[in-house]
Design an enzyme around this catalytic site. Structure first.
Site, PDB file in Angstrom:
ATOM      1  N   ASN A   1     -94.133  13.568  11.945  1.00 39.58           N
ATOM      2  CA  ASN A   1     -94.043  14.461  12.921  1.00 39.58           C
ATOM      3  C   ASN A   1     -93.496  15.739  12.447  1.00 39.58           C
ATOM      4  O   ASN A   1     -93.870  16.741  13.134  1.00 39.58           O
ATOM      5  CB  ASN A   1     -93.252  13.808  14.091  1.00 39.58           C
TER       6      ASN A   1
ATOM      7  N   ARG B   1     -70.954   0.371  17.866  1.00 41.41           N
ATOM      8  CA  ARG B   1     -72.217   1.064  18.007  1.00 41.41           C
ATOM      9  C   ARG B   1     -71.996   2.129  18.722  1.00 41.41           C
ATOM     10  O   ARG B   1     -72.353   3.258  18.220  1.00 41.41           O
ATOM     11  CB  ARG B   1     -73.087   0.219  18.789  1.00 41.41           C
TER      12      ARG B   1
ATOM     13  N   LEU C   1     -78.360   9.909  21.253  1.00 41.45           N
ATOM     14  CA  LEU C   1     -77.247  10.729  21.321  1.00 41.45           C
ATOM     15  C   LEU C   1     -76.351  10.585  22.691  1.00 41.45           C
ATOM     16  O   LEU C   1     -77.014  10.365  23.518  1.00 41.45           O
ATOM     17  CB  LEU C   1     -77.893  12.258  21.469  1.00 41.45           C
TER      18      LEU C   1
ATOM     19  N   HIS D   1     -91.429   9.421  22.415  1.00 43.38           N
ATOM     20  CA  HIS D   1     -91.297   8.035  22.388  1.00 43.38           C
ATOM     21  C   HIS D   1     -92.829   7.162  22.264  1.00 43.38           C
ATOM     22  O   HIS D   1     -93.867   7.968  22.677  1.00 43.38           O
ATOM     23  CB  HIS D   1     -90.921   7.590  23.765  1.00 43.38           C
TER      24      HIS D   1
END
Length: 227
Positions: free
Chosen positions: A31, A92, A124, A140
């Site tokens: 992309n 995480r 983010l 997405h």
């Protein structure tokens, strides 16, 4: 769109025909290549300039694509930001915040006006979402609001689509907010889900749509920012 916090960055865009974009990646960067190609092939009419590429992994081939195009290419991973030992013991959320802070620092250093998530696998969080509110878009690989949220990325999305019995899928370009895949939808591209599809064959049908949708999404964002 939230228009707070534009200030100096908005002033920069008003005197320049192109907005300065950072593209965030984690893998091969197909992309990213589509975004670069559009800019190179239409230099006079393209409303954006890829001014920075940031990868969440040090071995992403997308970094090589950026370097070949003479675009600054940097890594912002938990290990590069926190160090190996601290990253191993971090949660995480601690990793996400550390990477997000580094991305914000790099974008500010390079006077970035908009951020494009093109397969960036780190969610983010923290102040970057506020600082760049209304100026971050994500691609997405499904038709949101279905098949979104935590854990829904790459082949996991396509597996879920096929398992659901859905007859169509595609991709979505949306603004990023504090949720996961919950921001305002800018555009979608649809493809059929065919009998016998696998995650690989479905992805192969969606991928070309992702490339054009990503370019169109940046152009829509650039138009919003110049209003």
């Amino acid at each position: 769109m939230n228009r707070e916090g534009f200030s100096d960055l908005q002033k920069t865009s008003s005197t320049d025909s192109q907005i300065r974009v950072a593209v965030l990646i984690s893998g091969g960067g197909t992309n990213l290549q589509a975004i670069i190609d559009e800019e190179r092939q239409n230099p006079k009419n393209c409303p954006y300039k890829v001014s920075l590429v940031i990868s969440s992994t040090k071995n992403a081939f997308g970094l090589e694509r950026a370097k070949k195009a003479n675009i600054p290419a940097l890594v912002a991973s938990p290990y590069s930001v926190l160090g190996e030992e601290q990253a191993k013991n971090a949660t995480r959320e601690e990793k996400r915040l550390a990477v997000s802070r580094q991305v914000l620092n790099l974008c500010q250093q390079h006077q970035i006006q908009a951020i494009v998530l093109a397969g960036f696998l780190t969610v983010l969080s923290g102040s970057i979402v506020d600082e760049y509110s209304g100026r971050i878009i994500n691609l997405h690989p499904a038709l949101l609001p279905k098949f979104g949220g935590v854990g829904m990325w790459g082949h996991h999305v396509h597996e879920a689509v096929i398992a659901s019995g859905a007859t169509e899928s595609g991709c979505t370009v949306h603004l990023v907010d504090k949720g996961c895949d919950t921001g305002e939808i800018l555009l979608q591209r649809k493809v059929p889900v065919l009998p016998g599809d696998t995650p690989e064959t479905l992805y192969a049908r969606i991928a070309p749509e992702e490339h054009s949708a990503m370019v169109e999404g940046i152009k829509l964002l650039a138009k919003k920012l110049k209003v």
